[in-house]
Scaffold this motif. Structure first.
Motif, mmCIF file in Angstrom:
data_model
loop_
_atom_site.group_PDB
_atom_site.id
_atom_site.type_symbol
_atom_site.label_atom_id
_atom_site.label_comp_id
_atom_site.label_asym_id
_atom_site.label_seq_id
_atom_site.Cartn_x
_atom_site.Cartn_y
_atom_site.Cartn_z
ATOM 1 N N HIS A 156 7.075 3.193 -0.332
ATOM 2 C CA HIS A 156 6.302 2.692 0.669
ATOM 3 C C HIS A 156 6.340 1.293 0.113
ATOM 4 C CE1 HIS A 156 5.244 6.533 2.377
ATOM 5 N NE2 HIS A 156 5.232 6.875 1.352
ATOM 6 N N GLU A 187 -1.561 4.672 -1.248
ATOM 7 C CA GLU A 187 -0.463 5.241 -1.975
ATOM 8 C C GLU A 187 0.406 4.433 -2.615
ATOM 9 O OE1 GLU A 187 1.987 8.092 0.496
ATOM 10 O OE2 GLU A 187 3.354 8.060 -1.327
ATOM 11 N N HIS A 230 5.592 9.270 -5.342
ATOM 12 C CA HIS A 230 4.856 9.366 -4.317
ATOM 13 C C HIS A 230 3.455 9.990 -4.467
ATOM 14 C CE1 HIS A 230 7.625 8.121 -0.897
ATOM 15 N NE2 HIS A 230 8.561 8.349 -1.977
ATOM 16 N N GLN A 231 2.426 9.985 -3.557
ATOM 17 C CA GLN A 231 1.341 10.573 -3.711
ATOM 18 C C GLN A 231 1.160 11.573 -2.338
ATOM 19 O OE1 GLN A 231 -0.145 10.012 -6.790
ATOM 20 N NE2 GLN A 231 1.416 8.386 -6.949
HETATM 21 ZN ZN LIG Z 1 4.907 8.895 0.201
#
Ligand SMILES: [Zn+2]
Length: 233
Positions: free
Chosen positions: A55, A70, A129-130
């Motif tokens: 992102h 995130e 990522h989260q």
């Molecule tokens: Zn993500």
């Protein structure tokens, strides 16, 4: 006449031997070349990984129960990993180092990331990522790999084991996936590390702390170093 036949046979036999020797020589040459490639395959520019903080920019990714974004956690952990890996003599290529999206749409962004991965040709890509889930009790880091990638699976296994050591109350199992855009389109081994669940209050609180980000980065980077060591043996 018999003498002529005898000479012909000798000439034929000698020609045969010469051809055989040429073949053997070529085979030996190929063998040596292959061996040299194997020995040097993890040195120099191939001791390189791509880190991909997911992102960025207007795409914040998941939003935590505590309001954490995130994209920001992804970048912080990735930059910490970069530092650790570079200290180990590993070259790191980042897909982003600032709060930016790589394209005008999510599809364009992902395409650009995959382009960087494929053009760099690293031994491994780690996409950071989260996670998030409806059930707020779900927690723990989880590593994903492309279903058909043996290298991805091997790397995921190592990284998952390292991440599971951070806290025995927060452990998960690695998972194959064949639909995520990056896993599907990258031509190099990729693992997606979902560091934790922003939907879990306790874990979300940990994930915004610098100290915990350092622990996650150190576990994931340790896994990368171990993976590179294993494939170079
Ligand atoms: Zn993500």
């Amino acid at each position: 006449m018999r003498k002529k036949i005898k000479y012909a046979v000798i000439i034929l036999a000698m020609t045969g031997i010469v051809i055989l020797c040429q073949h053997a020589g070529r085979g030996l040459k190929n063998y040596i070349a292959a061996d040299m490639t194997a020995a040097s395959s993890i040195s120099g520019s191939e001791r390189m990984v791509v880190l991909d903080p997911g992102h960025g920019g207007i795409d914040a990714g998941k939003t935590g129960i505590n309001g954490a974004e995130e994209k920001e956690i992804n970048l912080k952990i990735a930059l910490l990993m970069k530092k650790i890996l570079e200290e180990e003599g590993i070259t790191v290529v980042m897909t982003r180092e600032s709060d930016d999206r790589l394209g005008d749409s999510q599809t364009e962004d992902l395409k650009e990331r995959v382009k960087i991965m494929n053009e760099s040709g690293p031994v491994l890509v780690v996409s950071i990522h989260q996670n998030s889930f409806q059930g707020s009790d779900v927690k723990g880091p989880q590593v994903f790999y492309y279903t058909d990638s043996a290298e991805g699976k091997a790397a995921a296994e190592i990284l998952q084991a390292e991440l599971n050591q951070i806290d025995s109350m927060y452990t998960r199992e690695m998972k194959p996936n064949s639909s995520y855009y990056i896993l599907k389109h990258a031509e190099v081994p990729v693992v997606i590390v979902e560091c934790g669940f922003l939907s879990n209050a306790e874990e979300a609180a940990k994930l915004v702390s610098g100290e915990y980000q350092e622990r996650v980065a150190s576990a994931a980077a340790g896994g990368v170093v171990q993976y590179i060591r294993e494939i170079s043996e």
